[in-house]
Design a protein around this motif. Structure first.
Motif, PDB file in Angstrom:
ATOM      1  N   PHE A 273      -2.546 -67.195 109.283  1.00  0.00           N
ATOM      2  CA  PHE A 273      -3.035 -65.809 109.198  1.00  0.00           C
ATOM      3  C   PHE A 273      -4.302 -65.592 110.036  1.00  0.00           C
ATOM      4  CE2 PHE A 273       0.042 -65.617 105.687  1.00  0.00           C
ATOM      5  CZ  PHE A 273       0.720 -64.469 106.072  1.00  0.00           C
ATOM      6  N   PRO A 274      -5.277 -66.523 110.032  1.00  0.00           N
ATOM      7  CA  PRO A 274      -6.411 -66.349 110.962  1.00  0.00           C
ATOM      8  C   PRO A 274      -5.984 -66.212 112.431  1.00  0.00           C
ATOM      9  CG  PRO A 274      -6.961 -67.994 109.310  1.00  0.00           C
ATOM     10  CD  PRO A 274      -5.508 -67.631 109.092  1.00  0.00           C
ATOM     11  N   GLN A 275      -4.885 -66.853 112.834  1.00  0.00           N
ATOM     12  CA  GLN A 275      -4.394 -66.678 114.211  1.00  0.00           C
ATOM     13  C   GLN A 275      -4.193 -65.181 114.510  1.00  0.00           C
ATOM     14  OE1 GLN A 275      -1.234 -70.031 113.718  1.00  0.00           O
ATOM     15  NE2 GLN A 275      -1.129 -69.461 115.869  1.00  0.00           N
ATOM     16  N   MET A 276      -3.695 -64.447 113.527  1.00  0.00           N
ATOM     17  CA  MET A 276      -3.382 -63.022 113.755  1.00  0.00           C
ATOM     18  C   MET A 276      -4.657 -62.215 113.968  1.00  0.00           C
ATOM     19  SD  MET A 276      -0.406 -62.745 110.911  1.00  0.00           S
ATOM     20  CE  MET A 276       0.711 -64.129 110.711  1.00  0.00           C
ATOM     21  N   ALA A 277      -5.713 -62.532 113.202  1.00  0.00           N
ATOM     22  CA  ALA A 277      -6.996 -61.842 113.405  1.00  0.00           C
ATOM     23  C   ALA A 277      -7.547 -62.181 114.794  1.00  0.00           C
ATOM     24  CB  ALA A 277      -7.981 -62.249 112.317  1.00  0.00           C
ATOM     25  N   ASN A 278      -7.388 -63.429 115.218  1.00  0.00           N
ATOM     26  CA  ASN A 278      -7.842 -63.818 116.559  1.00  0.00           C
ATOM     27  C   ASN A 278      -7.059 -63.086 117.642  1.00  0.00           C
ATOM     28  OD1 ASN A 278      -9.797 -65.557 115.560  1.00  0.00           O
ATOM     29  ND2 ASN A 278      -8.400 -67.315 115.515  1.00  0.00           N
ATOM     30  N   GLY A 279      -5.837 -62.676 117.314  1.00  0.00           N
ATOM     31  CA  GLY A 279      -5.019 -61.935 118.271  1.00  0.00           C
ATOM     32  C   GLY A 279      -5.653 -60.617 118.679  1.00  0.00           C
ATOM     33  N   VAL A 280      -6.297 -59.937 117.752  1.00  0.00           N
ATOM     34  CA  VAL A 280      -6.958 -58.672 118.100  1.00  0.00           C
ATOM     35  C   VAL A 280      -8.124 -58.949 119.059  1.00  0.00           C
ATOM     36  CG1 VAL A 280      -8.183 -56.661 117.195  1.00  0.00           C
ATOM     37  CG2 VAL A 280      -6.285 -57.646 115.891  1.00  0.00           C
ATOM     38  N   LEU A 281      -8.869 -60.022 118.802  1.00  0.00           N
ATOM     39  CA  LEU A 281     -10.045 -60.341 119.638  1.00  0.00           C
ATOM     40  C   LEU A 281      -9.640 -60.649 121.081  1.00  0.00           C
ATOM     41  CD1 LEU A 281     -11.894 -62.665 117.090  1.00  0.00           C
ATOM     42  CD2 LEU A 281     -12.311 -60.229 117.511  1.00  0.00           C
ATOM     43  N   VAL A 282      -8.598 -61.479 121.257  1.00  0.00           N
ATOM     44  CA  VAL A 282      -8.208 -61.814 122.636  1.00  0.00           C
ATOM     45  C   VAL A 282      -7.566 -60.607 123.322  1.00  0.00           C
ATOM     46  CG1 VAL A 282      -7.974 -64.308 122.270  1.00  0.00           C
ATOM     47  CG2 VAL A 282      -5.966 -62.867 122.106  1.00  0.00           C
ATOM     48  N   ARG A 283      -6.913 -59.757 122.561  1.00  0.00           N
ATOM     49  CA  ARG A 283      -6.289 -58.575 123.195  1.00  0.00           C
ATOM     50  C   ARG A 283      -7.373 -57.591 123.619  1.00  0.00           C
ATOM     51  NH1 ARG A 283      -1.725 -60.409 119.349  1.00  0.00           N
ATOM     52  NH2 ARG A 283      -0.470 -61.438 120.942  1.00  0.00           N
ATOM     53  N   LYS A 284      -8.446 -57.492 122.838  1.00  0.00           N
ATOM     54  CA  LYS A 284      -9.573 -56.673 123.295  1.00  0.00           C
ATOM     55  C   LYS A 284     -10.124 -57.256 124.617  1.00  0.00           C
ATOM     56  CE  LYS A 284     -12.468 -54.915 119.971  1.00  0.00           C
ATOM     57  NZ  LYS A 284     -13.249 -54.919 118.689  1.00  0.00           N
ATOM     58  N   ALA A 285     -10.223 -58.575 124.657  1.00  0.00           N
ATOM     59  CA  ALA A 285     -10.780 -59.227 125.864  1.00  0.00           C
ATOM     60  C   ALA A 285      -9.887 -59.013 127.088  1.00  0.00           C
ATOM     61  CB  ALA A 285     -10.979 -60.716 125.598  1.00  0.00           C
ATOM     62  N   VAL A 286      -8.568 -59.091 126.935  1.00  0.00           N
ATOM     63  CA  VAL A 286      -7.705 -58.916 128.124  1.00  0.00           C
ATOM     64  C   VAL A 286      -7.625 -57.438 128.528  1.00  0.00           C
ATOM     65  CG1 VAL A 286      -6.381 -61.051 127.763  1.00  0.00           C
ATOM     66  CG2 VAL A 286      -5.466 -58.896 126.905  1.00  0.00           C
ATOM     67  N   ILE A 287      -7.823 -56.521 127.575  1.00  0.00           N
ATOM     68  CA  ILE A 287      -7.862 -55.094 127.942  1.00  0.00           C
ATOM     69  C   ILE A 287      -9.153 -54.815 128.719  1.00  0.00           C
ATOM     70  CG2 ILE A 287      -8.050 -52.741 127.020  1.00  0.00           C
ATOM     71  CD1 ILE A 287      -6.252 -53.783 124.636  1.00  0.00           C
ATOM     72  N   LYS A 288     -10.265 -55.354 128.233  1.00  0.00           N
ATOM     73  CA  LYS A 288     -11.548 -55.213 128.954  1.00  0.00           C
ATOM     74  C   LYS A 288     -11.381 -55.708 130.403  1.00  0.00           C
ATOM     75  CE  LYS A 288     -16.177 -57.358 128.788  1.00  0.00           C
ATOM     76  NZ  LYS A 288     -16.043 -58.466 129.722  1.00  0.00           N
ATOM     77  N   ARG A 289     -10.761 -56.873 130.551  1.00  0.00           N
ATOM     78  CA  ARG A 289     -10.541 -57.464 131.881  1.00  0.00           C
ATOM     79  C   ARG A 289      -9.603 -56.573 132.716  1.00  0.00           C
ATOM     80  NH1 ARG A 289      -6.402 -60.810 133.681  1.00  0.00           N
ATOM     81  NH2 ARG A 289      -6.994 -62.356 135.249  1.00  0.00           N
TER      82      ARG A 289
END
Ligand code: CP
Length: 293
Positions: A273-289
């Protein structure tokens, strides 16, 4: 193709990966409320295959970054009249969308999209790649171990049909970790080093279980007989032989009681389940990029 697209882990250097993970960590801490400095940014999400985690964590990330989001109802679009993927996306580009997130059953569907100028974030292509799943897996490991070098990762299950397996192999080897694969012989994959799961478990830092992808034709007698968990899955007995410091991962959705004993899904070593929360963080990072920030 827009240079800020993210299509495959093959396209990212180790330095690029570290930059994305650093940004994701900032979104988890001091830049929790950061938004895109744009007066308007429109995202179009196109899911040609079912998804819960990827679809809605991208949407959560987009909304948190201040974007407006259109969930393109593919089954209601002119794709059903035979319009090509290219013509569909060119149309959306012309009518003002600034970012595309696409999941599609065809391997490397993006190869026919070279002349699309809007950045594309690949949310999974057939058996090809799942780069943002891989990035969230890497973030989960980094948060646990403080490094992505020298880790011993065992990935077990339906390797043959898994884009998660190929993306993680690509990235973890690039970053200096060891990745080996286990599971039914029928699902081995050329170029993927095979290890005996029972022998590998006590040495592994990460035990990553994979879903059996019936929708891609994965079928074994052991699955229908209910014997898969004992033969190839993460049973309680195998879990008990993991190192104290080791973690369990699974991209999910999970077939409880098949790839993993249902009681282990939220066990102490599980990071599912923590993997799923980390998914939002990396998706924010790739959108920023994707917007060049
Ligand atoms: N892990 C993953 O890609 O899950 P979804 O299919 O629910 O997006």
């Amino acid at each position: 193709m827009n240079r800020h697209s993210l299509l495959s882990m093959r396209d990212l250097t180790a330095k690029d990966i570290v930059q994305i993970l650093d940004d994701a960590l900032l979104f988890d801490n001091e830049f929790k409320d950061w938004q895109l400095p744009l007066s308007k940014a429109l995202a179009a999400n196109l899911f040609f295959e079912a998804s819960t985690r990827t679809h809605y964590s991208f949407e959560s990330a987009q909304l948190q970054l201040g974007m407006k989001v259109a969930d393109i109802a593919v089954s209601q679009s002119s794709v059903t009249k035979g319009e090509t993927l290219y013509d569909t996306l060119k149309t959306l580009e012309m009518v003002g969308y600034d970012l595309f997130v696409i999941r599609h059953p065809q391997d490397e569907y993006y190869k026919e999209l070279e002349n699309i100028n809007v950045p594309i974030l690949n949310a999974g292509d057939g058996k090809g790649d799942h780069p943002t799943q891989c990035l969230l897996d890497l973030l989960t490991m980094y948060k646990e171990f403080g490094t992505l070098q020298g880790l011993n990762v065992v990935i077990c299950g339906d390797i043959a049909h898994s884009r998660v397996a190929s993306s993680n192999k690509e990235a973890l080897e690039k970053l200096g970790s060891t990745v080996r694969f286990a599971g039914p012989k029928e699902w081995e994959r050329e170029g993927f080093e095979v290890v005996d799961f029972d022998e590998a478990i006590p040495e592994a830092d990460v035990v990553m279980m994979l879903r059996i992808q019936k929708e891609r034709g994965a079928a074994l007698e052991e699955v229908s007989d209910g014997d898969y968990l004992n033969r190839y899955g993460l049973s309680r007995e195998r879990y008990a032989r993991m190192k104290d410091s080791a973690i369990v991962m699974h991209p999910a959705p999970v077939n409880r009681g098949v790839e993993i004993d249902t009681d282990l899904v939220e066990a102490e070593k599980s990071r599912i389940f923590p993997q799923m929360a980390n998914g939002v963080l990396v998706r924010k990072a790739v959108i920023k990029r994707a917007f060049g920030f």
